[in-house]
Write a protein that holds these residues in place. Sequence first.
Motif, short mmCIF file in Angstrom:
data_model
loop_
_atom_site.label_atom_id
_atom_site.label_comp_id
_atom_site.label_asym_id
_atom_site.label_seq_id
_atom_site.Cartn_x
_atom_site.Cartn_y
_atom_site.Cartn_z
N MET A 1 0.84 -1.19 0.00
CA MET A 1 0.00 0.00 0.00
C MET A 1 0.88 1.25 0.00
SD MET A 1 -2.33 0.87 3.33
CE MET A 1 -1.44 1.35 4.77
N ASN A 2 0.49 2.26 -0.78
CA ASN A 2 1.24 3.51 -0.82
C ASN A 2 0.74 4.42 0.30
OD1 ASN A 2 2.58 5.84 -1.41
ND2 ASN A 2 1.50 6.25 -3.32
N ILE A 3 1.57 4.57 1.33
CA ILE A 3 1.10 5.32 2.49
C ILE A 3 1.64 6.74 2.54
CG2 ILE A 3 0.70 3.31 3.93
CD1 ILE A 3 3.41 3.92 5.25
N LYS A 4 2.31 7.17 1.47
CA LYS A 4 2.81 8.54 1.48
C LYS A 4 1.63 9.52 1.44
CE LYS A 4 7.49 8.19 -0.21
NZ LYS A 4 8.47 8.66 -1.19
N PHE A 5 1.79 10.63 2.15
CA PHE A 5 0.77 11.66 2.18
C PHE A 5 0.50 12.16 0.76
CE2 PHE A 5 -0.82 15.95 2.52
CZ PHE A 5 -1.64 15.93 3.62
N ASP A 6 -0.76 12.06 0.35
CA ASP A 6 -1.15 12.51 -0.99
C ASP A 6 -2.24 13.57 -0.83
OD1 ASP A 6 -2.04 12.93 -3.54
OD2 ASP A 6 -2.57 10.85 -3.96
N PRO A 7 -1.91 14.84 -1.16
CA PRO A 7 -2.90 15.91 -0.97
C PRO A 7 -4.17 15.74 -1.79
CG PRO A 7 -0.94 16.72 -2.13
CD PRO A 7 -0.63 15.34 -1.68
N ASN A 8 -4.14 14.84 -2.78
CA ASN A 8 -5.34 14.61 -3.59
C ASN A 8 -6.09 13.33 -3.21
OD1 ASN A 8 -5.32 16.95 -5.39
ND2 ASN A 8 -3.37 16.11 -6.06
N ASN A 9 -5.65 12.69 -2.13
CA ASN A 9 -6.36 11.53 -1.59
C ASN A 9 -7.75 11.97 -1.10
OD1 ASN A 9 -7.12 10.20 1.16
ND2 ASN A 9 -5.95 8.63 0.10
N THR A 10 -8.78 11.17 -1.39
CA THR A 10 -10.17 11.54 -1.05
C THR A 10 -10.35 11.83 0.43
OG1 THR A 10 -11.00 10.22 -2.89
CG2 THR A 10 -12.57 10.77 -1.15
N VAL A 11 -9.81 10.97 1.30
CA VAL A 11 -9.98 11.13 2.75
C VAL A 11 -9.26 12.39 3.23
CG1 VAL A 11 -9.36 10.14 5.00
CG2 VAL A 11 -10.43 8.71 3.24
N ILE A 12 -8.06 12.63 2.71
CA ILE A 12 -7.31 13.83 3.11
C ILE A 12 -8.04 15.09 2.64
CG2 ILE A 12 -5.18 15.13 2.67
CD1 ILE A 12 -3.73 12.37 2.82
N LYS A 13 -8.61 15.04 1.44
CA LYS A 13 -9.36 16.20 0.94
C LYS A 13 -10.61 16.46 1.79
CE LYS A 13 -9.53 16.87 -3.69
NZ LYS A 13 -9.63 16.54 -5.12
N LEU A 14 -11.28 15.39 2.22
CA LEU A 14 -12.45 15.55 3.09
C LEU A 14 -12.05 16.18 4.42
CD1 LEU A 14 -14.31 12.16 2.46
CD2 LEU A 14 -15.24 14.45 2.00
N CYS A 15 -10.91 15.73 4.97
CA CYS A 15 -10.43 16.32 6.24
C CYS A 15 -10.06 17.78 6.06
CB CYS A 15 -9.22 15.53 6.76
SG CYS A 15 -9.67 13.90 7.44
N MET A 16 -9.47 18.10 4.91
CA MET A 16 -9.11 19.51 4.66
C MET A 16 -10.37 20.37 4.50
SD MET A 16 -5.68 19.08 2.35
CE MET A 16 -5.17 20.78 2.44
N SER A 17 -11.40 19.81 3.89
CA SER A 17 -12.68 20.54 3.80
C SER A 17 -13.25 20.76 5.19
CB SER A 17 -13.70 19.74 2.97
OG SER A 17 -13.29 19.66 1.64
N GLY A 18 -13.14 19.73 6.03
CA GLY A 18 -13.60 19.86 7.41
C GLY A 18 -12.86 20.96 8.15
N MET A 19 -11.56 21.04 7.93
CA MET A 19 -10.77 22.08 8.60
C MET A 19 -11.12 23.47 8.09
SD MET A 19 -7.02 20.35 9.15
CE MET A 19 -6.98 19.25 7.74
N SER A 20 -11.51 23.57 6.81
CA SER A 20 -11.95 24.86 6.27
C SER A 20 -13.24 25.30 6.95
CB SER A 20 -12.18 24.76 4.76
OG SER A 20 -10.97 24.61 4.08
N GLU B 1 -14.16 24.37 9.89
CA GLU B 1 -13.74 24.66 11.27
C GLU B 1 -13.21 26.09 11.38
OE1 GLU B 1 -10.79 22.52 14.54
OE2 GLU B 1 -11.00 21.66 12.54
N ASP B 2 -12.36 26.47 10.41
CA ASP B 2 -11.78 27.83 10.40
C ASP B 2 -12.86 28.90 10.27
OD1 ASP B 2 -9.24 26.78 10.65
OD2 ASP B 2 -8.76 26.93 8.51
N SER B 3 -13.98 28.53 9.61
CA SER B 3 -15.09 29.47 9.42
C SER B 3 -16.09 29.44 10.57
CB SER B 3 -15.83 29.15 8.11
OG SER B 3 -14.95 29.15 7.03
N GLY B 4 -15.79 28.61 11.59
CA GLY B 4 -16.68 28.52 12.74
C GLY B 4 -17.85 27.58 12.55
N LYS B 5 -17.87 26.83 11.43
CA LYS B 5 -18.97 25.90 11.16
C LYS B 5 -18.59 24.51 11.69
CE LYS B 5 -20.28 28.50 7.04
NZ LYS B 5 -20.33 28.50 5.55
#
Length: 246
Positions: A1-20, A22-26
């Motif tokens: 399995m390729n475990i290197k951090f991939d900024p275009n990985n679906t799960v990582i993108k979902l987490c980044m959306s979540g953090m956005s 969060e930053d907006s107070g939502k």
Amino acid sequence: MNIKFDPNNTVIKLCMSGMSYEDSGKIEDAITMFQKAWDEATDDYERFIAAYHLGRKQKSITDRLKWMEISLRCALNINDENVKSAYSTLYLNIAKCFEEMGDFDNAKKYYELSNSYKDVHSDDGPFYHGTKADLKVGDLLTAGGTSNFNSDLKMNHIYFTANINVAALAAALAKGEGRERIYIVEPTGDFENDPNVTDKKFPGNLTRSYRSKEPLKIIGEVTEWSKLTTDEQGEWRKKLAKTKAK
């Protein structure tokens, strides 16, 4: 399995959306995104990241502890250089949960485990630098240039990574009209974790990003890698513009 951090990985993108959100107070929208990331995770690497973010947002200490322990267990299952930098952060978060619960014996144990992994990195590379500059083997990359991502910033360090996905992102977003290039580099002096990413969005230094005040020597060039699509580049440029505005 390729475990290197991939900024275009679906799960990582979902987490980044979540953090956005969060930053907006939502916060509720953020939790929804982190839960979706957990539901869509397919391996220990994705589960470790999703569980960490779910754990951060739990109101109950016991729930926070549960998710942090799940995240740690998944990270330990991987047992790879790509996630070891996260151990200290995970142990620290678990220690804080036990301390808050009044379980000082376990708190002490996990604080000690956190300290044992703090600032420990023995990354042997290979290391990469993404750019649009036309350089050759033997050239030195030095600090003091203008940031690729913010023309107002003078760089006191030279940045590099052991993750080719991150170097590819840097090459795609770098200023200049030349073609995207990823050089294989060798640090000529001491280097440290890049504080701009370490423990900022994800636990530890998952992108294996570093910086040095000493030059990097170009020892080779990568000729083939997975390049970002035009749409993906557009998404990242919007994110960078948003960050700069803040």
